[in-house]
Structures are given as C-alpha cells and as structure tokens.
Design a protein around this motif. Structure first.
Motif, PDB file in Angstrom:
ATOM      1  N   LYS A  15       0.853  -1.192   0.015  1.00 58.49           N
ATOM      2  CA  LYS A  15       0.021  -0.063  -0.020  1.00 58.49           C
ATOM      3  C   LYS A  15       0.813   1.198   0.139  1.00 58.49           C
ATOM      4  CE  LYS A  15      -4.185  -1.798   2.006  1.00 58.49           C
ATOM      5  NZ  LYS A  15      -5.103  -1.396   3.214  1.00 58.49           N
ATOM      6  N   THR A  16       0.606   2.062  -0.104  1.00 56.32           N
ATOM      7  CA  THR A  16       0.218   3.472  -0.719  1.00 56.32           C
ATOM      8  C   THR A  16       1.390   4.383  -0.732  1.00 56.32           C
ATOM      9  OG1 THR A  16      -1.687   4.682  -1.238  1.00 56.32           O
ATOM     10  CG2 THR A  16      -0.464   5.018   1.139  1.00 56.32           C
ATOM     11  N   SER A  17       1.309   5.273  -1.524  1.00 53.23           N
ATOM     12  CA  SER A  17       2.173   6.408  -2.080  1.00 53.23           C
ATOM     13  C   SER A  17       1.394   7.580  -1.942  1.00 53.23           C
ATOM     14  CB  SER A  17       3.200   6.489  -3.054  1.00 53.23           C
ATOM     15  OG  SER A  17       2.180   6.669  -4.274  1.00 53.23           O
ATOM     16  N   ILE A  18       1.954   8.651  -1.159  1.00 54.30           N
ATOM     17  CA  ILE A  18       1.059   9.822  -1.100  1.00 54.30           C
ATOM     18  C   ILE A  18       2.034  11.129  -1.635  1.00 54.30           C
ATOM     19  CG2 ILE A  18       0.050  11.432   0.473  1.00 54.30           C
ATOM     20  CD1 ILE A  18      -0.728   8.961   2.259  1.00 54.30           C
ATOM     21  N   GLU A  19       1.521  11.815  -2.504  1.00 60.89           N
ATOM     22  CA  GLU A  19       2.219  12.975  -2.776  1.00 60.89           C
ATOM     23  C   GLU A  19       1.944  14.248  -1.894  1.00 60.89           C
ATOM     24  OE1 GLU A  19       1.376  14.145  -6.736  1.00 60.89           O
ATOM     25  OE2 GLU A  19       1.163  12.399  -7.349  1.00 60.89           O
ATOM     26  N   VAL A  20       2.992  14.962  -1.735  1.00 60.33           N
ATOM     27  CA  VAL A  20       2.767  16.109  -0.391  1.00 60.33           C
ATOM     28  C   VAL A  20       3.417  17.474  -0.776  1.00 60.33           C
ATOM     29  CG1 VAL A  20       2.682  14.368   1.208  1.00 60.33           C
ATOM     30  CG2 VAL A  20       4.893  15.449   0.719  1.00 60.33           C
ATOM     31  N   LYS A  21       2.824  18.359  -0.394  1.00 58.69           N
ATOM     32  CA  LYS A  21       3.430  19.788  -0.842  1.00 58.69           C
ATOM     33  C   LYS A  21       4.312  20.185   0.442  1.00 58.69           C
ATOM     34  CE  LYS A  21       2.014  24.511  -1.933  1.00 58.69           C
ATOM     35  NZ  LYS A  21       0.834  25.204  -2.154  1.00 58.69           N
ATOM     36  N   LEU A  22       5.445  20.633   0.276  1.00 59.59           N
ATOM     37  CA  LEU A  22       6.230  20.842   1.429  1.00 59.59           C
ATOM     38  C   LEU A  22       6.457  22.556   1.542  1.00 59.59           C
ATOM     39  CD1 LEU A  22       9.023  18.630   1.163  1.00 59.59           C
ATOM     40  CD2 LEU A  22       7.178  18.163   2.792  1.00 59.59           C
ATOM     41  N   VAL A  27       4.234  20.154   6.055  1.00 61.54           N
ATOM     42  CA  VAL A  27       3.745  19.273   4.948  1.00 61.54           C
ATOM     43  C   VAL A  27       1.982  19.443   4.943  1.00 61.54           C
ATOM     44  CG1 VAL A  27       3.466  16.722   4.348  1.00 61.54           C
ATOM     45  CG2 VAL A  27       5.557  17.489   5.731  1.00 61.54           C
ATOM     46  N   ARG A  28       1.647  19.799   3.789  1.00 68.13           N
ATOM     47  CA  ARG A  28       0.250  19.764   3.314  1.00 68.13           C
ATOM     48  C   ARG A  28      -0.246  18.835   2.805  1.00 68.13           C
ATOM     49  NH1 ARG A  28      -1.095  24.950   5.157  1.00 68.13           N
ATOM     50  NH2 ARG A  28       0.719  26.230   5.286  1.00 68.13           N
ATOM     51  N   LEU A  29      -1.308  18.269   3.261  1.00 67.93           N
ATOM     52  CA  LEU A  29      -2.019  17.016   2.621  1.00 67.93           C
ATOM     53  C   LEU A  29      -3.550  17.670   2.396  1.00 67.93           C
ATOM     54  CD1 LEU A  29      -0.792  14.199   4.993  1.00 67.93           C
ATOM     55  CD2 LEU A  29      -0.218  14.639   2.593  1.00 67.93           C
ATOM     56  N   SER A  30      -4.288  17.013   1.443  1.00 67.30           N
ATOM     57  CA  SER A  30      -5.564  17.194   1.130  1.00 67.30           C
ATOM     58  C   SER A  30      -6.511  16.381   2.070  1.00 67.30           C
ATOM     59  CB  SER A  30      -5.896  16.794  -0.204  1.00 67.30           C
ATOM     60  OG  SER A  30      -6.019  15.554  -0.349  1.00 67.30           O
ATOM     61  N   LEU A  31      -7.857  16.601   2.136  1.00 71.43           N
ATOM     62  CA  LEU A  31      -8.435  15.710   3.069  1.00 71.43           C
ATOM     63  C   LEU A  31      -8.450  14.359   2.640  1.00 71.43           C
ATOM     64  CD1 LEU A  31     -10.710  15.433   5.399  1.00 71.43           C
ATOM     65  CD2 LEU A  31     -12.433  16.219   3.686  1.00 71.43           C
ATOM     66  N   ASN A  32      -8.532  14.102   1.155  1.00 75.37           N
ATOM     67  CA  ASN A  32      -8.392  12.729   0.584  1.00 75.37           C
ATOM     68  C   ASN A  32      -7.124  12.102   0.923  1.00 75.37           C
ATOM     69  OD1 ASN A  32     -11.070  12.708  -0.636  1.00 75.37           O
ATOM     70  ND2 ASN A  32     -10.231  13.793  -2.435  1.00 75.37           N
ATOM     71  N   GLN A  33      -5.798  12.674   1.080  1.00 77.15           N
ATOM     72  CA  GLN A  33      -4.819  12.186   1.195  1.00 77.15           C
ATOM     73  C   GLN A  33      -4.718  11.808   2.850  1.00 77.15           C
ATOM     74  OE1 GLN A  33      -2.487  15.438  -0.333  1.00 77.15           O
ATOM     75  NE2 GLN A  33      -1.688  14.517  -1.874  1.00 77.15           N
ATOM     76  N   GLU A  39      -6.187   5.717   6.737  1.00 77.93           N
ATOM     77  CA  GLU A  39      -7.185   4.697   6.619  1.00 77.93           C
ATOM     78  C   GLU A  39      -8.453   4.995   7.285  1.00 77.93           C
ATOM     79  OE1 GLU A  39      -4.864   1.167   7.450  1.00 77.93           O
ATOM     80  OE2 GLU A  39      -4.155   1.244   5.202  1.00 77.93           O
ATOM     81  N   ARG A  40      -8.936   6.063   7.255  1.00 76.87           N
ATOM     82  CA  ARG A  40     -10.296   6.522   7.786  1.00 76.87           C
ATOM     83  C   ARG A  40     -10.980   7.363   6.816  1.00 76.87           C
ATOM     84  NH1 ARG A  40      -8.560   3.246  11.148  1.00 76.87           N
ATOM     85  NH2 ARG A  40      -7.862   3.484  13.232  1.00 76.87           N
ATOM     86  N   ASP A  41     -12.310   6.979   7.146  1.00 72.03           N
ATOM     87  CA  ASP A  41     -13.371   8.039   6.180  1.00 72.03           C
ATOM     88  C   ASP A  41     -13.099   9.226   6.195  1.00 72.03           C
ATOM     89  OD1 ASP A  41     -15.933   7.347   4.575  1.00 72.03           O
ATOM     90  OD2 ASP A  41     -16.331   9.299   5.860  1.00 72.03           O
ATOM     91  N   ILE A  45     -11.556  12.242   9.318  1.00 75.07           N
ATOM     92  CA  ILE A  45     -10.831  13.454   9.273  1.00 75.07           C
ATOM     93  C   ILE A  45     -11.379  14.888   9.343  1.00 75.07           C
ATOM     94  CG2 ILE A  45      -8.741  14.165   7.982  1.00 75.07           C
ATOM     95  CD1 ILE A  45      -8.443  11.288   8.960  1.00 75.07           C
ATOM     96  N   SER A  46     -12.412  15.222   8.718  1.00 78.00           N
ATOM     97  CA  SER A  46     -13.054  16.348   8.700  1.00 78.00           C
ATOM     98  C   SER A  46     -13.474  16.449  10.364  1.00 78.00           C
ATOM     99  CB  SER A  46     -14.291  16.241   7.941  1.00 78.00           C
ATOM    100  OG  SER A  46     -14.698  17.614   7.834  1.00 78.00           O
ATOM    101  N   ARG A  47     -14.121  15.654  11.170  1.00 80.89           N
ATOM    102  CA  ARG A  47     -14.569  15.868  12.195  1.00 80.89           C
ATOM    103  C   ARG A  47     -13.492  16.366  13.150  1.00 80.89           C
ATOM    104  NH1 ARG A  47     -17.958  11.818  12.536  1.00 80.89           N
ATOM    105  NH2 ARG A  47     -16.362  10.317  13.308  1.00 80.89           N
ATOM    106  N   HIS A  48     -12.474  15.526  13.136  1.00 81.86           N
ATOM    107  CA  HIS A  48     -11.331  15.991  13.874  1.00 81.86           C
ATOM    108  C   HIS A  48     -10.867  17.149  13.645  1.00 81.86           C
ATOM    109  CE1 HIS A  48     -10.726  12.251  16.250  1.00 81.86           C
ATOM    110  NE2 HIS A  48     -10.677  11.818  15.157  1.00 81.86           N
TER     111      HIS A  48
END
Length: 58
Positions: A15-22, A27-33, A39-41, A45-48
């Motif tokens: 599993k997985t590779s993630i593109e990030v913006k530094l 480090v900035r990640l989108s909600l999807n990332q 590994e959560r819906d 993440i949005s609620r947190h």
C-alpha cells in the motif's frame, strides 16, 4: 536527506504512496490524502479537524 525530500514507505501489502506539498517545515495534505494515510473515512478526518478549530487548539 535534504529539506525538500520526503521518503515514502510502503506496507508489506504494497500500500500506498502519497504526494505532499512541502512549505518550509510544514507538510500539507488534502482531506483525501489524510483519509488515505490514516485509513479512515473523510468524515472522520473532517470531524477531527473541525474539533481542533472548535476547541481552539489551532
């Protein structure tokens, strides 16, 4: 490793590779990332994130 590099690790299952913006030390990640990384819906993440702002942590 210089400041603009990031190492991506994969799980034994491949599993997985993630593109990030530094930006500087951030480090900035989108909600999807974030959803994929933890590994959560997206709703979890949005609620947190909303709770962080609501409680004044950020």
């Amino acid at each position: 490793m210089n400041k603009s590099q990031i190492k991506i690790y994969k799980t034994p299952e491949g599993k997985t590779s993630i593109e990030v913006k530094l930006e500087k030390d951030t480090v900035r990640l989108s909600l999807n990332q974030m959803s994929e990384l933890f590994e959560r819906d997206k709703s979890v993440i949005s609620r947190h994130i909303n709770n962080i702002y609501k409680e004044g942590e950020l």
